[in-house]
Scaffold this active site. Structure first.
Site, PDB file in Angstrom:
ATOM      1  CG  ASP A  17      27.071 -22.545 -19.987  1.00 51.50           C
ATOM      2  OD1 ASP A  17      28.774 -22.365 -20.217  1.00 51.50           O
ATOM      3  OD2 ASP A  17      26.107 -23.396 -20.790  1.00 51.50           O
ATOM      4  CG  ASP A  24      22.536 -24.550 -22.059  1.00 49.65           C
ATOM      5  OD1 ASP A  24      23.449 -24.305 -21.552  1.00 49.65           O
ATOM      6  OD2 ASP A  24      22.185 -24.091 -22.910  1.00 49.65           O
ATOM      7  CG  ASP A  59      25.740 -25.784 -17.421  1.00 47.37           C
ATOM      8  OD1 ASP A  59      27.219 -25.006 -16.756  1.00 47.37           O
ATOM      9  OD2 ASP A  59      25.024 -25.459 -17.519  1.00 47.37           O
TER      10      ASP A  59
END
Length: 906
Positions: free
Chosen positions: A334, A637, A641
């Site tokens: 990410d 996080d 995700d």
């Protein structure tokens, strides 16, 4: 309540008008009645996500027993009980118990740590029922409830917005986009991704400014957050590479043991051995062939990796995950908060026709305004001073001076960035607000795309405007110095800044003589302004990440950015970090939707930046990579995700900023939210696998030597060189000490310069199987020949077996040095680099020598004290294994070509 409400989650709510939404939900501006709310709560259930059950010690324990090697040990224990060899059975059972206890303790501790991370406070919600506003437990919300959301509040359910007063929300945990999203009530008559649904509020997002009302359209598992959590469960588990390799290895060992036993039994009958004696011998042979110490050594190796990773800010939830990172070929990360700081930072200021830079990233107190690298001394009333002042006064956030390394901040990330940039130049909001008090304002409006504030300055009145550059330019007639304005030139500069990934805001002002009344109407401000310039900001990369990504690439690991943010921003960050090259492109979620399956598979192999992706896109990317044979690690996080974290070979969540959904789905958690820790974990993972391979080679080679020695004796009609108890002694006491300490071997030089191991690469490589045969043959032949020599010269059978047993023990002492490096020479590694192995080898040797002279162990093992001459012969013969393996490394190792070239005739 009709069936229409029962299907509320099936609508594209952003495409419907307020009236259509209310009609479908059978609600209104005064909300639901208390009675109706109770009925719907009974029908739909509480507004909460399903929570996984607590940590079960039994479940964790049973997980340790799911291994083919453990199955073989259990069978061996049952066989030894059946033939009344209770001591042997007890020793094997102790191995199984030890392995299970170590693994259970490690994983249970990690699960308890994760339970502590998952504890969160109860969310509250403001809902309108029966025309009155109530403060409710968010669990009690139902579809049709009208909720009020204000700045600082977390959105308690999925809502269709019906009123907005400059409302903005932070949806980064759902979409990955680092900037806030302006919300309005306008209908969006098209299919758009989650991040572009401006009239929708998603559960778990946070209101950063303004105020709004929305009608609840989904609760609990039906929300966007709930669907993500559900898709995590659907993603299923993956098997760690080391477990797959160990399972394959165990099947090979089982097949070899079975085939060898059948062959030796048949040969034994052919040469005249009694069937009953042969069966007992084959049981001993099976015990000798099974590497009983391997499950223990592997568990200890993984546990050591867990402890080492713990010192490097990594919590490991599953022991096999330690090694998996060392096997990974792709890391999909990410962007927001993982590769970047999740802190918007002004980097460039265009004022008075000059481009300035802002030094320092994030909220650090160090930095300042520079021009071509030279610090700029700010002079009041200059263009750069005025644009910073505009960013401070037209601002709702706050920044406080700090004695530490960072400012104390609160508010919208974009406005914080403006305040921090000004603070670096010594312009503070509190002081400026006192000097230029605000008397009126026009809040930011998504349609008008600007905000304006009005201030006193002694005898004059000041107007400051900020917003989209093109809209601010339309309000201006001249530049800051009163000269004619060239809008196209400014827009070209803004476009250039945007292409480098910056979010660009335009600023303008006007100073007029006279003081307006606080109670007066807001003055005309949409024309006649002076254009101040542009400020460009970005969520900057973590400073240390670039080196970590370069290290991953040198280690043969491909790093991808998979983000919900805009493609331009993501691509700019990716280029800065070295993830993408200058000519690289980014693919969006909509691009992926339009691709055919084969085109999509080819795209994930070639493209390194994926932007504006949904959780389903991210999950699909992971699955496509796995279909191409990649070992995939996903870091992140946010809630978005979660599914990919669960489906990946190893999911890595962030400990500080990570959501509970992400942590629950992960295999390991990075406690400092730093991508660098991922890189450190990769190194530890590779060291772990190397050590598992070294231990396995050591055990298999010594086990093969024992099997071959027994087989040779049966085939050629010699007396057996070992008794069953002596074989167990070899496996569990002598090499069982050394193999555990071999697990502490430090990483070899260049461990991060190697390519990732192929997924089909076994625990033992073909080269090591070859070396196992060489070492096993040398040890078996040396042992049998010395056994026969002692027996032929008149030594008792018990004495000859003592020599055979001790020779094999000494072979192990020398062979453990061979096992310390797959390719390097045993003489190139100092014993002091692994003092525990040196100590363990010494302990094993002392224990064995002691057993030869202590009456109780002499009785149990059927041994006697050897002569001094026998000791000399045993040491001389045992040392030959070092020479044999060193020769094999020279002829068959990576340096074999150079050795052959030197040896060739000239």
């Amino acid at each position: 309540m009709g069936s229409g409400v029962a299907r509320v989650t099936s609508y594209d709510w952003w495409r419907l008008t307020d009236e259509e939404v209310m009609a479908l939900l059978r609600s209104g501006a005064s909300g639901l009645s208390a009675e109706e709310a109770r009925a719907r709560l009974a029908r739909y259930g509480a507004n909460e996500l399903p929570v996984a059950g607590g940590v079960s010690v039994l479940r964790v324990l049973l997980r340790q027993l799911r291994s083919p090697l453990i199955y073989i040990l259990i069978i061996a224990a049952l066989v030894t009980v059946a033939i009344d060899e209770y001591i042997d059975a007890a020793i094997i059972t102790a191995v199984i118990v030890f392995n299970s206890v170590v693994g259970t303790v490690q994983e249970y501790r990690a699960e308890r740590s994760m339970e502590a991370l998952r504890r969160v406070a109860t969310m509250r919600a403001h809902a309108i029922r029966d025309g009155r506003e109530y403060d409710l437990d968010a669990r009690d919300l139902v579809p049709g409830d009208v909720v009020v959301v204000e700045a600082g509040a977390k959105v308690p359910a999925d809502c269709r917005l019906i009123f907005s007063a400059a409302l903005e929300t932070d949806e980064s945990l759902l979409t990955g986009e680092s900037t806030t999203v302006a919300k309005d009530v306008r209908v969006i008559d098209m299919d758009v991704p989650l991040g572009d649904r401006a009239n929708m509020l998603s559960m778990g997002s946070i209101a950063t400014r303004g105020r709004g009302k929305g009608v609840v359209v989904a609760t609990g598992a039906s929300t966007q957050l709930g669907r993500i959590a559900g898709s995590i469960g659907e993603a299923g588990e993956t098997t760690a590479p080391i477990l797959e390799r160990m399972n394959r290895f165990a099947r090979i060992i089982a097949l070899i043991i079975f085939a060898s036993s059948v062959l030796i039994f048949a040969l034994g009958l052919a040469v005249g051995h009694e069937p009953e004696d042969l069966f007992l011998t084959l049981v001993a042979l099976t015990v000798a062939a099974i590497p009983e110490g391997l499950p223990v050594a592997m568990t200890v190796t993984l546990a050591i990796g867990v402890n080492r990773m713990g010192r490097r800010n990594v919590i490991v939830r599953r022991l096999p995950a330690v090694e998996t990172l060392g096997s990974c070929t792709v890391i999909g990360s990410d962007k927001t908060g993982t590769l970047t700081q999740n802190r918007m930072t002004v980097q460039r200021i265009y004022a008075g026709g000059t481009m300035y830079e802002v030094a320092g990233t994030g909220y650090a107190v160090n930095g300042g305004i520079t021009l071509d690298g030279t610090p700029v001394e700010l002079i009041p009333e200059t263009p750069v001073h005025l644009i910073l002042l505009a960013g401070v006064l037209n601002n709702e956030a706050s920044v406080e001076e700090s004695a530490g390394e960072e400012f104390g901040v609160q508010g919208d990330p974009t406005e914080i960035a403006l305040l921090v940039a000004a603070a670096k130049a010594g312009i503070w909001k509190e002081a400026m607000s006192e000097r230029y008090p605000r008397w009126a304002e026009v809040p930011f409006d998504p349609e008008a795309r600007y905000a304006a504030t009005f201030h006193h300055d002694g005898g004059s009145s000041l107007t400051f405007v900020k917003g989209a550059p093109e809209d601010v330019l339309s309000m201006c007639s001249v530049d800051v110095d009163g000269r004619d304005l060239d809008p196209q030139r400014v827009l070209d500069v803004a476009a250039s800044m945007a292409e480098s990934g910056l979010r660009v805001l335009g600023f303008a002002y006007r100073a007029e003589a006279g003081t307006a009344s606080d109670a007066g109407a807001i003055p005309e401000h949409r024309s006649g302004l002076r254009f101040l310039g542009l400020q460009g900001m970005i969520d900057p990369p973590r400073e240390e990440v670039k080196e970590a990504i370069r290290g991953c690439q040198e280690a043969g690991i491909r790093v991808l950015m998979i983000t919900g943010d805009h493609a331009t921003t993501g691509l700019a960050i990716a280029r800065d970090l070295g993830i993408a090259g200058p000519g690289a492109r980014a693919l969006t979620g909509q691009d992926l939707d339009r691709m055919a399956p084969q085109e999509l598979s080819d795209a994930v192999a070639a493209v390194s930046v994926f932007a504006r992706v949904s959780p389903q896109h991210k999950l699909r990317i992971v699955q496509l990579l796995q279909e191409r044979g990649e070992v995939v690690s996903v870091t992140g996080d946010g809630v978005n995700d979660g599914p990919a974290l669960k489906a990946a070979d190893i999911g890595v969540a962030m400990g500080r900023s990570g959501t509970d959904v992400a942590k629950e789905a992960s295999d390991m958690v990075i406690t400092d939210d730093n991508f660098v820790s991922i890189f450190a974990a990769v190194e530890e993972g590779r060291v772990v696998f190397d050590n598992v391979r070294k231990v396995t080679f050591f055990l298999i080679a010594t086990g093969a030597a024992a099997v071959l020695a027994v087989a040779m004796s049966i085939v050629f009609g010699f007396p057996l060189p070992f008794l069953p108890a002596q074989l167990l002694w070899l496996n569990l006491v002598t090499n069982g000490v050394q193999d555990v300490f071999l697990a502490f071997e430090p990483g070899e030089e260049g461990v991060l310069k190697r390519r990732p191991r192929p997924t089909g690469d076994g625990i033992i490589s073909p080269l090591l199987w070859e070396r196992t045969a060489v070492a096993g043959a040398v040890m078996a032949i040396g042992t049998v020949l010395l056994f026969l020599y002692e027996h032929d010269r008149g030594t008792s059978l018990e004495g000859a077996r003592t020599v055979a047993l001790t020779t094999m023990v000494l072979f192990q002492v020398f062979h453990v040095g061979n096992s310390r490096s797959e390719h390097g020479s045993a003489f190139a590694k100092s014993p002091l680099t692994n003092p525990l192995l040196l100590l363990g080898t010494a302990i094993a040797l002392v224990v064995h020598v002691g057993s030869l002279y202590w009456a109780p162990t002499q009785y149990i093992l059927r041994v006697e004290a050897p002569s001094a001459e026998a000791w000399v012969r045993m040491v001389a013969v045992a040392s030959t294994v070092i020479m044999a393996v060193e020769l094999h490394k020279m002829l068959r190792g990576p340096n074999a070509g150079r050795f052959a070239a030197r040896a060739a005739p000239r």
